[in-house]
Design a protein around this motif. Structure first.
Motif, PDB file in Angstrom:
ATOM      1  N   ARG A  74       0.825  -1.208   0.000  1.00 41.79           N
ATOM      2  CA  ARG A  74       0.000   0.000   0.000  1.00 41.79           C
ATOM      3  C   ARG A  74       0.860   1.260   0.000  1.00 41.79           C
ATOM      4  N   ARG A  75       1.922   1.276   0.781  1.00 38.95           N
ATOM      5  CA  ARG A  75       2.807   2.450   0.821  1.00 38.95           C
ATOM      6  C   ARG A  75       3.483   2.680  -0.520  1.00 38.95           C
ATOM      7  N   LEU A  76       3.999   1.610  -1.112  1.00 41.29           N
ATOM      8  CA  LEU A  76       4.758   1.754  -2.353  1.00 41.29           C
ATOM      9  C   LEU A  76       3.892   2.167  -3.533  1.00 41.29           C
ATOM     10  N   ASN A  77       2.631   1.769  -3.536  1.00 45.58           N
ATOM     11  CA  ASN A  77       1.760   2.051  -4.669  1.00 45.58           C
ATOM     12  C   ASN A  77       0.927   3.319  -4.492  1.00 45.58           C
ATOM     13  N   ASP A  78       1.046   3.957  -3.357  1.00 47.30           N
ATOM     14  CA  ASP A  78       0.311   5.191  -3.099  1.00 47.30           C
ATOM     15  C   ASP A  78       0.995   6.344  -3.829  1.00 47.30           C
ATOM     16  N   PRO A  79       0.351   6.949  -4.839  1.00 48.91           N
ATOM     17  CA  PRO A  79       1.003   8.019  -5.602  1.00 48.91           C
ATOM     18  C   PRO A  79       1.258   9.278  -4.793  1.00 48.91           C
TER      19      PRO A  79
END
Length: 254
Positions: free
Chosen positions: A18-23
């Motif tokens: 979730r952190r990595l894919n949050d723009p």
């Protein structure tokens, strides 16, 4: 792996995902170099494993690896499905299938982290919009570094393959997966269901899973070493394959 450990491992991987894919939290997701990097890597993989794609006995497994594990696609739907239902599914599914789903999430997250780092390096080129060359890719790979994590990335692919192979050997798993299609669709988790079915079917029809996985290990570990060493042809795509070596003659688009 116990149910408690499996749940904890999944929770950690999904939080990272979730952190990595949050723009917003991770603005590198908006880099213009990210989509062409993924497309380049997908082309390279198809070139490296063309022999497996052309061989009837390994075609399905190779396609599963390229599309569902290593491919140029968005895995967030599958990972959201895993977050929603996998904690409950571990009570119903064989441990091998639950572990396969968790390993797939971890692989997707780690691969995305590497892609973000490499896209950042590629964005620093004099012309960030220029087509990616082999030299560009090698430079970005080396600047990103983390050779141990690169080996772990390849190891996850192999581990997932062995996990699916183990699931195929268990009696009744195929029937269980078929029976869960309708409940999965009604629950809105068809992405995860499809992933598990495709993986099971691919390895059920594979001729010699050990040889297939050994070939992946040999090629990908060697390519990683050559990339870090600055080899101009790390994937050996410009060389005629030796008999039985299964190399490819084509190059990824650049």
């Amino acid at each position: 792996m116990s149910e408690i450990l499996l749940r904890r491992r999944l929770a950690r991987r999904l939080a990272w995902q979730r952190r990595l894919n949050d723009p917003v939290a991770e603005p590198r997701n908006r880099l213009a170099t990210l989509p062409p990097l993924r497309a380049w890597q997908a082309d390279r993989l198809r070139a490296s494993f063309r022999d497996f794609l052309e061989r009837p006995g390994t075609r399905a497994a190779a396609q599963f690896f390229l599309d569902d594990l290593y491919g140029d696609r968005d895995f967030s739907g599958r990972d959201r499905d895993a977050a929603r239902v996998l904690p409950a599914m571990v009570r119903l599914l064989p441990a091998a299938l639950s572990e396969a789903a968790v390993e797939a999430v971890e692989l997707a997250v780690l691969s995305h982290a590497f892609d973000l780092a490499m896209a950042t390096v590629l964005a620093k080129r004099p012309d960030p919009h220029a087509p990616i060359t082999m030299a560009d890719y090698g430079q970005a790979y080396r600047e990103t570094g983390c050779p141990r994590l690169r080996r772990h990335q390849i190891g996850l692919i192999l581990s997932l393959g062995r996990t699916l192979e183990a699931a195929v050997r268990l009696p009744g798993v195929g029937r269980l997966l078929r029976a869960s299609r309708l409940p999965a669709r009604l629950a809105g988790v068809s992405e995860l269901q499809g992933f598990l079915e495709r993986g099971f079917a691919a390895f059920a029809g594979l001729e010699g899973a050990g040889r297939f996985l050994d070939a992946i290990a040999e090629r990908e570990y060697a390519a990683s070493r050559r990339l870090f060493a600055g080899d101009p042809d790390p994937f050996r795509l410009n060389r005629k394959p030796r008999p039985g070596n299964g190399g490819s003659r084509s190059r990824p688009s650049a």
